[in-house]
Design a protein around this motif. Structure first.
Motif, PDB file in Angstrom:
ATOM      1  N   GLY A 184      22.308 -24.372   3.175  1.00 56.30           N
ATOM      2  CA  GLY A 184      21.609 -25.432   3.893  1.00 56.30           C
ATOM      3  C   GLY A 184      22.377 -26.723   3.993  1.00 56.30           C
ATOM      4  N   SER A 185      23.568 -26.803   3.414  1.00 54.16           N
ATOM      5  CA  SER A 185      24.381 -28.012   3.542  1.00 54.16           C
ATOM      6  C   SER A 185      25.134 -27.981   4.863  1.00 54.16           C
ATOM      7  N   VAL A 224      11.360 -25.940   7.660  1.00 56.86           N
ATOM      8  CA  VAL A 224      11.096 -25.521   9.036  1.00 56.86           C
ATOM      9  C   VAL A 224       9.667 -24.995   9.102  1.00 56.86           C
ATOM     10  N   TYR A 225       8.941 -25.398  10.148  1.00 54.38           N
ATOM     11  CA  TYR A 225       7.515 -25.068  10.241  1.00 54.38           C
ATOM     12  C   TYR A 225       7.187 -24.441  11.593  1.00 54.38           C
ATOM     13  N   MET A 243       9.410 -22.637   5.732  1.00 53.33           N
ATOM     14  CA  MET A 243      10.544 -22.128   4.962  1.00 53.33           C
ATOM     15  C   MET A 243      11.536 -23.270   4.747  1.00 53.33           C
ATOM     16  N   ALA A 244      12.142 -23.317   3.594  1.00 53.50           N
ATOM     17  CA  ALA A 244      13.179 -24.320   3.338  1.00 53.50           C
ATOM     18  C   ALA A 244      14.349 -24.103   4.299  1.00 53.50           C
ATOM     19  N   PHE A 245      14.958 -25.174   4.730  1.00 52.30           N
ATOM     20  CA  PHE A 245      16.055 -25.077   5.690  1.00 52.30           C
ATOM     21  C   PHE A 245      17.175 -24.198   5.151  1.00 52.30           C
ATOM     22  N   GLY A 246      17.501 -24.338   3.861  1.00 51.09           N
ATOM     23  CA  GLY A 246      18.561 -23.524   3.267  1.00 51.09           C
ATOM     24  C   GLY A 246      18.233 -22.053   3.259  1.00 51.09           C
ATOM     25  N   LEU A 268      16.286 -20.544   5.420  1.00 54.22           N
ATOM     26  CA  LEU A 268      16.394 -20.080   6.802  1.00 54.22           C
ATOM     27  C   LEU A 268      17.849 -19.855   7.187  1.00 54.22           C
ATOM     28  N   ALA A 269      18.732 -20.764   6.742  1.00 53.15           N
ATOM     29  CA  ALA A 269      20.156 -20.609   7.040  1.00 53.15           C
ATOM     30  C   ALA A 269      20.678 -19.304   6.441  1.00 53.15           C
TER      31      ALA A 269
END
Length: 791
Positions: A486-487, A582-583, A589-592, A594-595
């Motif tokens: 997510g970075s 992200v919604y 879900m956490a952005f990381g 999802l990545a």
């Protein structure tokens, strides 16, 4: 769920259609500069801090001691036998093109037979240490055949000595308007140049690579230009050269084109010796070799009516270009385009010439000709007011461009329609908050009872066009990489010189992806990552590179939104990125996370971005078009006290109001306004450049060149940002804050002139040039006293 996920997961917004600008924001926040802690701890890496590779050598430049001469002979025997010397290189040793001129090819890297100013590099000494190289260059013996030298813009104008043909812009019929004008005034003005005085001097470190490659670590505002210059000097293709710049210790325009000579010499030596070579200029050498802000000399004439409205204006401007063209043409163009400042000029004729002189080749400096153009009309307006016995603020307001809906008074002399004018509202706000009218009365009362100390007060406005005058420079590229944790890593074509461009670009990317700023990192500017970049100049850095980075981040966000929507069977347009998560409806879900999932599903997590400013065009032959994307506005009030016995003065209070649009980072923008104000004040009051009769710059060190210090700053310094939103689609509707605020301290200069005028009961216009040093102020006081006695 890992720890990072727990930290950044937030409750979903109620409205799943809410966009980032309303649900969550990283832009518009006063985040600290991304390198602030490193600066304070001394851990920020500048070019000279980079660990030196095995076998690194050091270079020093041998400079001309004559302003204009042919070289009969050079004896290098003592140089070559000096301690630690490895090699001596001259123009004959350059394998490619001996030129580093950014526009016209009239600027040799090393002089070849002809020297044209005191300080021009003739040769380079390469030695085992920096000190040994500097000691060795002094042992050279040069036999010169001296030639006549031209040292001032006035002398260049008289001799018709120019680096390029003079410019002319005219609108209406100025001559006829003069003939019918109720009042006319004319005069001359001289405004001196200014040394950039960046904290980090010019430096380049060239490291040879395989297959004729060269890595050049350079303190520069224009890595792509350095890439071109080095490639041409070495006679190789651009793809052989990589130029990298992590940060500069200041630039102010002095590292836009002028870093080329240093990069080229280091690279030439490194290529010849097959060893790394560093060229670092000591302050004296830097100031002797490099160009400064152009000084300008003006002949002006103005016609005006009984109320003080300008009906005709003429100005003939000539700048000290120096021995070569460098960037003098665009500087002069911008001066022509900023002669109007905030005033509508119906019938006007503007001439601008770039005088060829045997001095350093002058170059870019914060404002890039804009300040030099605008100060002339401000001087004229100040004169009109005193001739009519009126407050200068009233004359200024009377001559303002019309409001946006006022047809006929909203088109500039070069044909661009002004659609974003807020100067009326901005000045009205500052006039009120600064208590200008009450303080004007207090100043008059003080002066009436004080025969020696005199106070002065002035309010001056600013209108500054944003964009490169050369249309094709208004483009930028960026790369954004999202990693599986997510970075995010960002690379863009702008350079960081302390102004905070990396912080702003990181904010833009963080905002676009809906993640906290600490998850975004901006890497060093590198020509092998983003190619064909424009200089970080013309106040366009955040505008262009912010838009390019936003474009790249937006592409990635769209991919992730489509992937997330596919996971949950929803509409990608309804996906919201905010606060590190992200919604989509009830799903989050956490952005990381999802990545990571996107990577496993082979979704591309990096993208390039590009931006080109729309709607710009310029015809250099007719000097007409739409050269600017928009205008930034501002105004300031300054109150000074002058000792009429000594010429000493002090700034008692300064109020500044600046239009940054919808600011990306208010803290950084206010800092930029404060710094620009003090730097501009230095240009107009203390920073005097002086060449002796032989053409040698005598103010070439901190001991002889006076930049403002802490004691010169006003104890009462009030800076605010004007609430506004850019009408143009700039990055988040913000406005540039690099160059325009440098015009704000015009109020300091005119407050000083106001104080001097009070010596003669404000019946006479004090002849006062810039910089208004104590000596210049005292001379002006004596002139007013002489006029009073004669009257």
């Amino acid at each position: 769920m890992n720890k990072q996920t727990e930290v950044f997961m937030k409750p979903a917004p109620q409205d799943s259609n809410t966009d980032n600008s309303s649900a969550w924001a990283e832009v518009g926040q006063s985040h600290p500069h991304e390198s602030a802690i490193l600066h304070v701890l001394g851990e920020a890496t500048y070019t000279d801090d980079i660990p030196e590779a095995q076998g690194t050598l050091h270079a020093a430049l041998g400079m001309s001691q004559k302003a204009h001469a042919r070289i009969r002979s050079i004896n290098f025997d003592a140089v070559r036998s000096a301690r630690g010397v490895v090699a001596v290189f001259t123009a004959a040793d350059i394998p490619g093109t001996n030129d580093c001129g950014p526009i016209i090819h009239d600027d040799p890297i090393l002089a070849d037979g002809l020297v044209e100013y005191v300080g021009q590099p003739i040769f380079a000494v390469i030695a085992d240490t920096h000190d040994n190289a500097r000691r060795a260059v002094r042992k050279v013996v040069v036999d010169y055949d001296e030639l006549p030298a031209i040292l001032t813009p006035q002398a260049a104008h008289a001799a018709k000595s120019y680096v390029l043909p003079p410019m002319r812009l005219a609108r209406g019929d100025a001559q006829r308007a003069f003939e019918t004008a109720p009042h006319r005034a004319s005069g001359q003005l001289y405004v001196g140049g200014q040394e950039q005085f960046y904290l980090e001097g010019q430096i380049s470190y060239a490291i040879p690579k395989e297959q004729n490659g060269m890595l050049v670590l350079c303190s520069t505002q224009h890595p792509t230009e350095m890439q071109h210059v080095v490639a041409h000097a070495l006679g190789v293709h651009s793809h052989n050269i990589v130029v990298e710049c992590r940060r500069m210790g200041g630039g102010f325009g002095g590292k836009e084109s002028q870093s080329a000579l240093w990069a080229a010499v280091a690279a030439i030596a490194a290529a010849r010796l097959k060893r790394p070579v560093k060229l670092r200029a000591d302050r004296d050498d830097d100031m002797m070799v490099t160009g400064k802000r152009h000084c300008f000399y003006y002949d002006y004439e103005v016609g005006y009516d009984d109320a003080g409205r300008i009906v005709a204006a003429k100005v003939d401007m000539v700048s000290r270009a120096g021995f070569s063209a460098d960037l003098s043409a665009p500087v002069a163009t911008r001066a022509v385009c900023h002669f109007d400042n905030t005033y509508y000029l119906s019938d006007v004729e503007i001439k601008a010439s770039c005088g060829k002189t045997n001095t350093q080749s002058n170059t870019a400096f914060r404002g890039f000709g804009g300040p030099q153009g605008a100060i002339a009309i401000e001087y004229i307006v100040d004169e009109i007011a005193r001739n009519l016995g009126r407050d200068a603020l009233d004359i200024r307001k009377l001559n303002f461009y019309g409001r946006n809906d006022e047809e006929g008074r909203n088109v500039t002399q070069y044909g661009q329609k002004i659609v974003d004018n807020v100067i009326h509202e901005l000045v009205a706000e500052l006039e009120s908050t600064s208590e200008y009218r009450q303080r004007r009365a207090a100043v008059e009362a003080f002066n009436a009872g004080s025969p020696v100390l005199k106070k002065g007060l002035a309010l001056t406005p600013v209108k500054f066009g944003i964009a490169f005058n050369v249309t094709h420079f208004n483009q930028a590229g960026a790369l954004v990489h999202v990693y599986t944790d997510g970075s995010v890593l960002v690379n863009h074509g702008g350079t960081e010189m302390g102004q905070g461009i990396n912080t702003k670009v990181a904010q833009v990317v963080a905002h676009e992806l809906g993640i906290p700023l600490e998850l975004v990192r901006v890497s060093a500017t590198d020509t092998s990552k983003v190619a064909n970049t424009s200089a970080t100049a013309a106040s366009t850095g955040a505008d262009l590179n912010g838009k390019a980075a936003q474009d790249a981040a937006h592409t990635i966000r769209q991919r992730l939104a489509e992937f997330f929507a596919k996971l949950h069977g929803g509409d990608a347009k309804a996906v919201v990125f905010a606060a590190g998560a992200v919604y989509l409806g009830e799903h989050s879900m956490a952005f990381g996370d999802l990545a990571q999932k996107a990577y496993l599903s082979r979704v591309q997590l990096w993208s390039d971005g590009f931006y080109a400013t729309p709607g710009l065009h310029w015809d250099p032959k007719t000097m007409t078009g739409r050269p600017f994307s928009y205008f930034a506005y501002g105004a300031s009030v300054s109150e000074v006290v002058v000792d009429t016995f000594t010429g000493e003065w002090r700034l008692l209070r300064a109020d500044a109001l600046y239009d940054a649009g919808q600011s990306l980072n208010p803290a950084l923008d206010i800092g930029q306004v404060e710094g620009a104000f003090i730097q501009g004040m230095g240009w107009l009051t203390t920073e005097e450049l002086w060449w002796n009769k032989d053409g040698k710059l005598m103010t070439h060190a901190p001991s002889t060149y006076k930049i403002p210090g802490i004691s010169d700053c006003p104890q009462d310094f009030r800076v605010k940002l004007f609430k506004n939103r850019n009408v143009e689609d700039s990055i988040h509707r913000s406005k540039a804050v690099g160059e325009p605020p440098l015009l704000l301290p015009f109020s300091v200069f005119f407050a000083i002139r106001d104080a001097v005028a009070s010596v003669g009961g404000k019946r006479f216009n004090p002849p006062l040039n810039a910089p208004a040093t104590s000596e210049a102020i005292l001379k002006s006081v004596e002139a007013v006293r002489a006029m009073s006695r004669a009257a």
